[in-house]
Design an enzyme around this catalytic site. Sequence first.
Site, short mmCIF file in Angstrom:
data_model
loop_
_atom_site.label_atom_id
_atom_site.label_comp_id
_atom_site.label_asym_id
_atom_site.label_seq_id
_atom_site.Cartn_x
_atom_site.Cartn_y
_atom_site.Cartn_z
N ARG A 181 0.84 -1.20 0.00
CA ARG A 181 0.00 0.00 0.00
C ARG A 181 0.87 1.25 0.00
O ARG A 181 0.58 2.22 -0.71
CB ARG A 181 -0.93 0.01 1.21
N CYS A 238 -1.71 6.12 8.96
CA CYS A 238 -2.03 4.84 8.34
C CYS A 238 -3.12 5.12 7.32
O CYS A 238 -3.07 6.11 6.61
CB CYS A 238 -2.47 3.83 9.40
#
Length: 281
Positions: A181, A238
């Site tokens: 990611r 995050c």
Amino acid sequence: MSGTEDLLVEADRLAAELDRADPPTVLDVRWRLTGPPGRDDYAVAHLPGAVFVDLDTELCGPPGAAGRHPLPDPAALQAALRAAGVRAGHPVVVYDGGDGVAAARAWWTLRWAGHRDVRLLHGGFPAWLAAGLPTTTAVPTPAAGDVEVRPGALPVLDAGRAAELAAADEGVLLDVRAAPRFRGETEPIDPVAGHVPGAVNVPAPEYVTDGRFPAADALRERFAAAGVETARPVGAYCGSGVTAAQAVLALHLAGRPDAALYVGSWSNWVADPSRPVATGE
């Protein structure tokens, strides 16, 4: 330096504390990013005296441009905490389903709100079960608490400050999502893949395993390898500020109680198409 004892509590010690005349307030914050709600798990079994508090609707604000788990409205948070029996100056213990992610965001939220005496049950509900300790299905009716929410007790980053920290030689911004990611190879949740330019990738499994943290020295060593040094400001993000709250807890354990949370995280960053996006290492 932050000590372990005022941040984490082991199951056996919590059991002893719950036997006291005035035990800590226990909050069950079990949560899943996808799948059945944590309240279903609470209904099956929970710690004696524990009150369920919903991460999505009570500990965070509604999703939107500020991110998928933005800061809660202080008045709404205060009402939710009082309904759960949280009292001013009285100890609180939070726990989740074991990975420590939701519990860490609950820990962070209470401390951000000015309630310092809050600890995380190390290992969560599975650690309680593994210790052979009792559970219940009884739902308590706690006396109303009197906690006062005073926002700002822990540092917060917005998008602008996160960008400045990532770009500054004297600072470091940690991206704690999985490496694919971060590199922009995949993005299962948010509409844009990649990372904040200048951020450093430290995936969560590198500093916590199954909801349990290593010793402070090991944490310091791992974060130091990412550029976290005593004199350098540090922040974490995050996808939506939940897993990153666990990183902030790990940084507290490593002796960095000044670590800042980018609450909106990637879900907030990509809400503005004018913000730059980096890919690759």
